[in-house]
Design an enzyme around this catalytic site. Structure first.
Site, PDB file in Angstrom:
ATOM      1  N   ASP A  52      -4.358  -5.616  -7.362  1.00 14.81           N
ATOM      2  CA  ASP A  52      -3.894  -6.045  -6.039  1.00 14.81           C
ATOM      3  C   ASP A  52      -4.926  -6.966  -5.391  1.00 14.81           C
ATOM      4  OD1 ASP A  52      -5.769  -4.120  -5.508  1.00 14.81           O
ATOM      5  OD2 ASP A  52      -4.508  -2.912  -4.191  1.00 14.81           O
ATOM      6  N   SER A  53      -6.039  -7.226  -6.118  1.00 19.37           N
ATOM      7  CA  SER A  53      -6.978  -8.275  -5.695  1.00 19.37           C
ATOM      8  C   SER A  53      -6.280  -9.633  -5.702  1.00 19.37           C
ATOM      9  CB  SER A  53      -8.212  -8.303  -6.600  1.00 19.37           C
ATOM     10  OG  SER A  53      -7.825  -8.301  -7.965  1.00 19.37           O
ATOM     11  N   ASP A  91      -1.456  -2.640 -10.633  1.00 21.16           N
ATOM     12  CA  ASP A  91      -1.779  -1.865  -9.426  1.00 21.16           C
ATOM     13  C   ASP A  91      -0.527  -1.568  -8.616  1.00 21.16           C
ATOM     14  OD1 ASP A  91      -4.471  -1.276  -9.319  1.00 21.16           O
ATOM     15  OD2 ASP A  91      -5.026  -3.154  -8.336  1.00 21.16           O
ATOM     16  N   LYS A 121      -1.813   1.657 -11.943  1.00 24.15           N
ATOM     17  CA  LYS A 121      -3.089   2.166 -11.398  1.00 24.15           C
ATOM     18  C   LYS A 121      -2.890   2.488  -9.921  1.00 24.15           C
ATOM     19  CE  LYS A 121      -6.964  -0.586 -10.793  1.00 24.15           C
ATOM     20  NZ  LYS A 121      -7.178  -0.542  -9.322  1.00 24.15           N
ATOM     21  N   GLU A 123      -5.008   4.149  -6.331  1.00 20.64           N
ATOM     22  CA  GLU A 123      -6.298   4.483  -5.739  1.00 20.64           C
ATOM     23  C   GLU A 123      -6.243   5.864  -5.089  1.00 20.64           C
ATOM     24  OE1 GLU A 123      -7.570   1.427  -3.016  1.00 20.64           O
ATOM     25  OE2 GLU A 123      -7.472  -0.135  -4.560  1.00 20.64           O
ATOM     26  N   GLU A 190     -15.387   2.284  -8.946  1.00 20.53           N
ATOM     27  CA  GLU A 190     -15.842   1.037  -8.319  1.00 20.53           C
ATOM     28  C   GLU A 190     -17.021   1.286  -7.392  1.00 20.53           C
ATOM     29  OE1 GLU A 190     -12.697  -1.374  -6.703  1.00 20.53           O
ATOM     30  OE2 GLU A 190     -14.095  -2.776  -5.755  1.00 20.53           O
TER      31      GLU A 190
HETATM   32  O1  KIV Z   1      -7.470  -5.085  -7.772  1.00 24.12           O
HETATM   33  C1  KIV Z   1      -8.424  -5.170  -8.564  1.00 24.12           C
HETATM   34  O2  KIV Z   1      -8.807  -6.252  -9.027  1.00 24.12           O
HETATM   35  C2  KIV Z   1      -9.104  -3.930  -8.942  1.00 24.12           C
HETATM   36  C3  KIV Z   1     -10.398  -4.046  -9.687  1.00 24.12           C
HETATM   37  C4  KIV Z   1     -11.466  -4.490  -8.783  1.00 24.12           C
HETATM   38  C5  KIV Z   1     -10.735  -2.807 -10.402  1.00 24.12           C
HETATM   39  O3  KIV Z   1      -8.646  -2.870  -8.627  1.00 24.12           O
END
Ligand code: KIV
Length: 272
Positions: A52-53, A91, A121, A123, A190
């Site tokens: 989600d980055s 994510d 994934k 969090e 992280e």
């Molecule tokens: O969203 C992302 O890029 C991440 C990584 C920093 C692990 O969750």
């Protein structure tokens, strides 16, 4: 323990567990589009994370919170078309799994069905245990994410290193063990102290992939824009830049602008 690198034709969640058992480190990078995924995949990466980055590096938002499930599915489906070998993990974005386990399952199913990704994934630890269990019960592999969890940035108030204090470190260890126990196939840690990350990696059987978590874990992940140096404003201590694409691209583009303005481009050979 043998450190010989096996030749995996296609990476599965099981391959990652196998790699940990054999002491082979796992490589993971983010990608958000077809072309980048194709490059990353052909370079031999084990896992592509559609993070989600994307909210930061693709859409220019300050945090990861604004990206939607539809947008994540768009990015993930583009990545899946470019990846032949790598495991594609997607994510679940902020707001798509926090309210209740049923909503979490619906979101995970949409990702798997509409993007073709291989795993999701999420969090968090204990507080989202029921959601993770619900997703796992539907046969969807889950990667956990603990330590600095950017979707909770407004709770933390800062992006600094997490779990430096004993209380938070103990909760993190408990959460990691819980995620292993309920059936997550892997875990991202992280921005936490390297010693703590190593202690966790050594105490659980699932692979631990670190970002800013030191060398004692089972694999590493970076955001592709950061490691290629496409962004010259972000320089955390954990980041190794393998290229300076920001400078390389800027100079190529300004050369193009000059060539167009000076009528150097296109030349005789570059036209019909
Ligand atoms: O969203 C992302 O890029 C991440 C990584 C920093 C692990 O969750």
């Amino acid at each position: 323990m043998s450190t010989a690198k096996k030749d995996y034709k296609k990476i599965t969640t099981k391959s990652l567990i196998d790699m940990k058992a054999h002491g082979e480190k796992i490589s993971m990078l983010t990608a958000y589009d077809y072309t980048m995924a194709k490059i990353v995949d052909s370079a031999g990466i084990d896992v592509i994370l559609v993070g989600d980055s994307a909210s930061n590096v693709m859409a220019g938002h300050e945090t990861t919170l604004p990206i939607t499930l539809d947008q994540m599915i768009y990015h993930a489906s583009s990545v899946v078309r470019g990846a032949d070998r790598a495991l594609v993990v997607v994510d679940l974005p902020f707001g798509s799994y926090q309210s209740d386990p049923k909503e979490a399952l619906r979101s995970a199913i949409r990702i798997m069905k509409e993007s073709g990704g291989h795993a999701v994934k999420l969090e968090g630890g204990k507080e989202i245990k029921e959601s993770i269990k619900k997703i796992l019960n539907a046969g969807i592999p889950v990667m956990g994410h603990l330590g600095l969890t950017p979707q909770s940035i407004y709770k933390f108030g800062t992006y600094t290193v997490r779990a430096k204090e004993e209380e938070e470190a103990l909760k993190l260890i408990e959460d990691a063990k819980l995620l292993e126990k309920i059936g997550c196939f892997s875990l991202v840690l992280e921005k936490i102290p390297a010693k703590l990350a190593q202690q966790i990696a050594e105490s659980i059987s699932i692979p631990v992939i670190g970002i800013g978590a030191g060398s004692g874990v089972d694999g590493q992940v970076l955001v592709i824009h950061d490691m290629l140096g496409m962004n010259n404003e972000f320089s955390p201590r954990f980041l190794r830049r393998y290229m300076n694409l920001y400078e390389g691209m800027t100079s190529a583009i300004s050369q193009y602008v000059d060539d167009v303005k000076s009528k150097d481009f296109p030349n005789e050979k570059e036209q019909y």
